[in-house]
Motif scaffolding. Sequence first.
Motif, short mmCIF file in Angstrom:
data_model
loop_
_atom_site.label_atom_id
_atom_site.label_comp_id
_atom_site.label_asym_id
_atom_site.label_seq_id
_atom_site.Cartn_x
_atom_site.Cartn_y
_atom_site.Cartn_z
N ALA A 128 0.84 -1.20 0.00
CA ALA A 128 0.00 0.00 0.00
C ALA A 128 0.88 1.25 0.00
O ALA A 128 0.58 2.23 -0.69
N SER A 129 1.97 1.21 0.75
CA SER A 129 2.89 2.35 0.78
C SER A 129 3.57 2.54 -0.57
O SER A 129 3.72 3.67 -1.05
N ASN B 284 2.36 1.64 -3.49
CA ASN B 284 1.35 2.14 -4.42
C ASN B 284 1.06 3.62 -4.17
O ASN B 284 0.83 4.38 -5.12
N GLN B 285 1.08 4.04 -2.90
CA GLN B 285 0.87 5.45 -2.58
C GLN B 285 1.99 6.30 -3.18
O GLN B 285 1.74 7.39 -3.72
N TYR B 286 3.21 5.80 -3.09
CA TYR B 286 4.37 6.50 -3.65
C TYR B 286 4.19 6.72 -5.16
O TYR B 286 4.44 7.81 -5.68
N GLU C 98 1.21 6.38 -7.02
CA GLU C 98 -0.04 7.07 -7.37
C GLU C 98 0.01 8.56 -7.02
O GLU C 98 -0.49 9.40 -7.78
N ALA C 99 0.60 8.89 -5.87
CA ALA C 99 0.67 10.30 -5.48
C ALA C 99 1.55 11.08 -6.46
O ALA C 99 1.25 12.24 -6.79
N THR D 270 0.46 14.05 -0.21
CA THR D 270 0.33 12.60 -0.03
C THR D 270 1.65 11.90 -0.34
O THR D 270 2.04 10.95 0.35
N TYR D 271 2.36 12.38 -1.35
CA TYR D 271 3.64 11.79 -1.72
C TYR D 271 4.63 11.86 -0.56
O TYR D 271 5.27 10.87 -0.21
N LYS E 110 4.08 12.04 2.54
CA LYS E 110 3.67 11.27 3.71
C LYS E 110 4.28 9.87 3.72
O LYS E 110 4.42 9.25 4.78
N VAL E 111 4.61 9.35 2.54
CA VAL E 111 5.18 8.00 2.47
C VAL E 111 6.71 8.04 2.48
O VAL E 111 7.35 7.00 2.58
N ASN F 9 4.17 2.47 10.60
CA ASN F 9 3.95 2.83 9.20
C ASN F 9 5.20 2.53 8.37
O ASN F 9 6.33 2.75 8.83
#
Length: 205
Positions: free
Chosen positions: A83-84, A86-88, A90-91, A99-100, A102-103, A182
């Motif tokens: 999930a982390s 994918n966040q990297y 997608e953001a 959002t970027y 945050k990871v 996290n």
Amino acid sequence: MSRQHWKKIALGIGMSSLLLLAACSEEDKEQGAEEPKQEDVEKAEEKSKDAAPQSNMELSMEDIGEIKEAEGIPAEDKQAILASFNQYIEAFNQEDIETYMKVISKTPINFTYEEEEKYVKSIFDQVDSKRTTENTTIINYAGKKADVYSEITAVTTDPDNGEKATRSGRQVSVFHKDSDGNWKLAAIFFIANPDEENGEAEKEE
């Protein structure tokens, strides 16, 4: 946008300090681009070693070989790590700097949090860059550290003239589990595909 400036931006696929170092070409040197100090490179290497003392977590992009998922990954951690990652991705694609960041780890291995934020903001301000991933796999896991392998392609478009450049290769993203549980991105190791090793991004018509 100058060709030299465009070339540097087109190469930017991952963490700022690491990949700007990798993107230095002979042309950059001829034009007097500042090279990283050897002592800074050595410090980054030492910091990386200290952050991952486990023998089974030693990372060599040259010797990855067959891609296999690491054994014994708890289902909860596997879900959180991916999930982390994918966040990297997608953001970045959505140009969502908040959002970027945050990871991104506040205590990274081979870059600084501030450098990364500044670099990514400059990318968002100057070009349109989108990344796609394939074969994303957690190849190493050691409780509070995980290495995520992925084949990444970045297509970068110059808004001034619509020119596109493609950069692709194999990437290992190193995640650390923080005190809050996290998973944060702490380092990236990237190797360009063979036809891109000399730092020339493939142009698209």
